[in-house]
Design a protein around this motif. Sequence first.
Motif, PDB file in Angstrom:
ATOM      1  N   SER A  38       0.838  -1.202   0.000  1.00 55.28           N
ATOM      2  CA  SER A  38       0.000   0.000   0.000  1.00 55.28           C
ATOM      3  C   SER A  38       0.871   1.249   0.000  1.00 55.28           C
ATOM      4  O   SER A  38       1.968   1.263   0.571  1.00 55.28           O
TER       5      SER A  38
ATOM      6  N   ARG B  39      -0.190  -6.309  -0.133  1.00 53.70           N
ATOM      7  CA  ARG B  39      -1.483  -6.503  -0.796  1.00 53.70           C
ATOM      8  C   ARG B  39      -1.354  -7.681  -1.758  1.00 53.70           C
ATOM      9  O   ARG B  39      -0.326  -7.876  -2.393  1.00 53.70           O
TER      10      ARG B  39
ATOM     11  N   PHE C 219      -7.372  -9.621  -4.305  1.00 50.82           N
ATOM     12  CA  PHE C 219      -8.515  -9.190  -3.503  1.00 50.82           C
ATOM     13  C   PHE C 219      -9.796  -9.436  -4.290  1.00 50.82           C
ATOM     14  O   PHE C 219     -10.510 -10.382  -4.043  1.00 50.82           O
ATOM     15  N   CYS C 220     -10.101  -8.576  -5.258  1.00 53.02           N
ATOM     16  CA  CYS C 220     -11.343  -8.787  -6.024  1.00 53.02           C
ATOM     17  C   CYS C 220     -11.141  -9.839  -7.119  1.00 53.02           C
ATOM     18  O   CYS C 220     -12.046 -10.582  -7.442  1.00 53.02           O
TER      19      CYS C 220
ATOM     20  N   ASN D 184     -11.518  -4.814 -10.346  1.00 51.32           N
ATOM     21  CA  ASN D 184     -12.276  -3.688  -9.794  1.00 51.32           C
ATOM     22  C   ASN D 184     -11.585  -2.921  -8.679  1.00 51.32           C
ATOM     23  O   ASN D 184     -12.060  -1.861  -8.292  1.00 51.32           O
ATOM     24  N   CYS D 185     -10.512  -3.444  -8.117  1.00 51.83           N
ATOM     25  CA  CYS D 185      -9.826  -2.709  -7.061  1.00 51.83           C
ATOM     26  C   CYS D 185      -8.431  -2.361  -7.587  1.00 51.83           C
ATOM     27  O   CYS D 185      -8.216  -2.346  -8.782  1.00 51.83           O
ATOM     28  N   SER D 186      -7.518  -2.053  -6.716  1.00 52.04           N
ATOM     29  CA  SER D 186      -6.158  -1.776  -7.194  1.00 52.04           C
ATOM     30  C   SER D 186      -5.148  -2.548  -6.349  1.00 52.04           C
ATOM     31  O   SER D 186      -4.021  -2.110  -6.175  1.00 52.04           O
ATOM     32  N   SER D 187      -5.584  -3.688  -5.868  1.00 47.58           N
ATOM     33  CA  SER D 187      -4.744  -4.473  -4.974  1.00 47.58           C
ATOM     34  C   SER D 187      -3.610  -5.198  -5.700  1.00 47.58           C
ATOM     35  O   SER D 187      -2.703  -5.712  -5.054  1.00 47.58           O
ATOM     36  N   CYS D 188      -3.663  -5.231  -7.017  1.00 47.74           N
ATOM     37  CA  CYS D 188      -2.703  -6.052  -7.756  1.00 47.74           C
ATOM     38  C   CYS D 188      -1.908  -5.264  -8.800  1.00 47.74           C
ATOM     39  O   CYS D 188      -1.428  -5.842  -9.761  1.00 47.74           O
TER      40      CYS D 188
ATOM     41  N   LYS E  14      -3.191  -4.218 -13.936  1.00 48.08           N
ATOM     42  CA  LYS E  14      -3.948  -5.080 -13.030  1.00 48.08           C
ATOM     43  C   LYS E  14      -3.673  -6.528 -13.422  1.00 48.08           C
ATOM     44  O   LYS E  14      -4.257  -7.060 -14.375  1.00 48.08           O
TER      45      LYS E  14
END
Length: 104
Positions: A49, A56, A59-60, A64-68, A79
């Motif tokens: 993060s 991280r 996650f999704c 749709n998120c930015s975890s990757c 992504k």
Amino acid sequence: MRIKNHPIISFPERKTVKFTFEGKTLEGKEGEPIAAALQAAGIKVLKHSINHDRPRGFFCAIGNCSSCLMVVDGQPNVKVCVTPLKEGMKVEYQEGKGDINAAD
Ligand code: FES
């Protein structure tokens, strides 16, 4: 760390390809998400993060998120959960928000 047999899901046979992660050569299945290939290789931390430097991972898993977000072939903010793996890809951790000039 890859599911090979499942009672209701079948897995099509895919070509094995080589790619690099942080300079280390790994193998994955062509067309699978880069994150899946990393997970299968035992790599669960995809980024840290920005504010607190916390690890991280997946996650999704649907973009749709930015975890990757990672750097792929010099391109930041990719992504990797929805980006298909190809032969010879160069995958790296991303520092902070990524450098958009790094791919030039
Ligand atoms: S894990 Fe959410 S966008 Fe990739």
